[in-house]
Enzyme design. Structure first.
Site, PDB file in Angstrom:
ATOM      1  N   HIS A 110      61.296 -24.039  -1.135  1.00 36.69           N
ATOM      2  CA  HIS A 110      60.695 -23.580  -2.387  1.00 36.69           C
ATOM      3  C   HIS A 110      60.233 -24.794  -3.171  1.00 36.69           C
ATOM      4  O   HIS A 110      60.922 -25.811  -3.220  1.00 36.69           O
ATOM      5  CB  HIS A 110      61.713 -22.768  -3.205  1.00 36.69           C
TER       6      HIS A 110
ATOM      7  N   ASP B 251      61.295 -14.881  -0.746  1.00 33.48           N
ATOM      8  CA  ASP B 251      60.111 -14.269  -0.124  1.00 33.48           C
ATOM      9  C   ASP B 251      60.403 -13.863   1.319  1.00 33.48           C
ATOM     10  O   ASP B 251      59.903 -12.841   1.797  1.00 33.48           O
ATOM     11  CB  ASP B 251      58.932 -15.243  -0.153  1.00 33.48           C
TER      12      ASP B 251
END
Length: 442
Positions: free
Chosen positions: A314, A371
């Site tokens: 991330h 995600d």
């Protein structure tokens, strides 16, 4: 020569100084409630004639906000001071939405009134359904969501009056929150060529959404719990691309619906909200290649190969994504409960295991993120891949509302970034005839 120097004067607030040539300028330092430090450069250009360059605004604070705190190095995420782990475990999406929008967790009466208002305003105008029906069935769902969200301002023109009473302004916030799940459900059913279903005002917010989407009144408790968690985890995330877009559009005195529609457009990109869709597309690609995960893990580790594992790591969290730990359990619960045998989901579990156990990924903090797991859950529940980003928007709706509301309440100025011009210097206009002559001569 430019020199920044931090100073810590005794009995004085912390300041910073900037030296430009032989002149020195003092700048205030702002300290947040979580001890975040920021150098206030709001008057830098007026004082010095200089601006700063920060491509992508990665080191620029555009506002002072009391909504969400994020520490990427330590893997911390809090809404209004409450750790995301506690909210995901103990709260509901509607309770968290109230917290984000109004600043405090509701008491029972406040929660009941909020839920009643949401149910009262949950119906979508018939004309909006007709507008949606006019879209190509195979058009991307995010195009539909962006357009329908902006169109709400035409159906509720009172939303354009930003000087309305607090009660009227609050009704605008409620209407958007109330109608969003129905709009998302209609978009999925339109995309699949299915008829629209009416809202169930006896069901809670998340259950009603699932019923309207899939046409069932007996959605499993494990599914509802997982959806609540997913929506909570997506509800806000500090000043990301779409949230900053909502705020900068709203700073022009733009109404809530159009501002959120701009946020929807920003969320659409695969570098932002479209990442969970990209995860499933990657898994499909691996399946179609034969499903050899070891081959694709090796490609991801090869610095000369352009392939990258989607849904790992991330850009903000340098350690781990705290949301991923929460949703991983929900993901495991969903897959176990539904007993799904899907080769794509099997590949996902193999990639997850490889990434969690391979030192290459551990050393680089490339852990599966929210995600990755949200894409797996949405696929397991039967959502089409193109709907994943729309579901992200459903979760982010209260965060966008809260950020727009805070911007208005703080009376923040219109957003207007600066630039450093690198184009041609002044030159004289040459007629097209002379330009042609010059071209021929060359």
């Amino acid at each position: 020569m430019i020199i920044f120097a931090l100073q810590h004067p005794i009995f004085m607030s912390e300041t910073a100084s900037i030296t430009l040539g032989d002149k020195k300028y003092d700048l205030s330092v702002i300290t947040g409630t979580e001890n975040e430090k920021a150098i206030d450069i709001s008057k830098l250009r007026d004082q010095t004639g200089y601006i700063t360059i920060d491509s992508g605004y990665k080191n620029t604070g555009c506002t002072k906000s009391a909504i969400t705190f994020l520490d990427g190095e330590k893997g911390i995420l809090k809404y209004r001071g409450y750790p995301i782990e506690q909210l995901a475990e103990k709260s509901s999406f509607i309770e968290v939405s109230y917290l984000l929008i109004y600043g405090e967790l509701p008491n029972q009466l406040q929660l009941d009134n909020f839920e009643a208002l949401l149910k009262e305003h949950s119906d979508v105008p018939e004309e909006l359904k007709a507008i949606l029906a006019a879209f190509p069935q195979d058009g991307h769902p995010m195009a539909k969501l962006c357009s329908i969200t902006a169109a709400l301002s035409a159906f509720f023109p009172e939303s354009l009056n930003l000087q309305a009473s607090k009660a009227e302004q609050n009704l605008t916030l409620v209407k958007l929150m109330a109608k969003f799940p129905a709009i998302v459900a209609y978009i999925q059913r339109h995309t699949l060529g299915q008829s629209y279903l009416s809202t169930d005002k006896n069901a809670d917010y998340v259950t009603n959404f699932m019923n309207m989407t899939f046409g069932s009144s007996t959605v499993d408790e494990v599914v509802i719990d997982a959806m609540n968690k997913l929506l909570i985890l997506h509800a806000d995330h500090e000043q990301n691309c779409s949230t900053s877009t909502v705020r900068i559009v709203g700073s022009s005195d733009c109404n809530l619906y159009a501002s959120v529609a701009a946020g929807v457009a920003a969320l659409w990109g695969p570098l932002h909200g479209g990442a969970n869709q990209a995860v499933i597309e990657m898994l499909e690609k691996i399946k179609n290649d034969g499903g050899d995960t070891a081959k694709w893990v090796a490609k991801a580790k090869d610095k000369n190969d352009s392939f990258r594992l989607m849904g790992f790591g991330h850009r903000v969290y340098k350690n781990f994504d705290p949301r991923a730990k929460i949703i991983k359990k929900a993901c495991d619960d969903i897959l176990n409960k539904l007993g799904i045998n899907d080769p794509v989901l099997n590949i996902a579990k193999q990639l997850e295991e490889a990434a969690l156990n391979d030192p290459y990924f551990a050393d680089r903090k490339l852990y599966p993120n929210v995600d990755f797991y949200s894409g797996i859950i949405y696929r397991a529940l039967g959502f089409p891949t193109e709907m994943f980003t729309v579901l992200f928007a459903l979760g982010r709706c209260p965060g966008w509302i809260a950020q727009w509301k805070e911007l208005r309440e703080n009376k923040e100025p219109i957003g207007r970034p600066r630039q450093v011009y690198v184009g041609e210097t002044e030159r004289d206009f040459v007629s097209i005839e002379d330009r042609q002559k010059s071209a021929v001569a060359q």
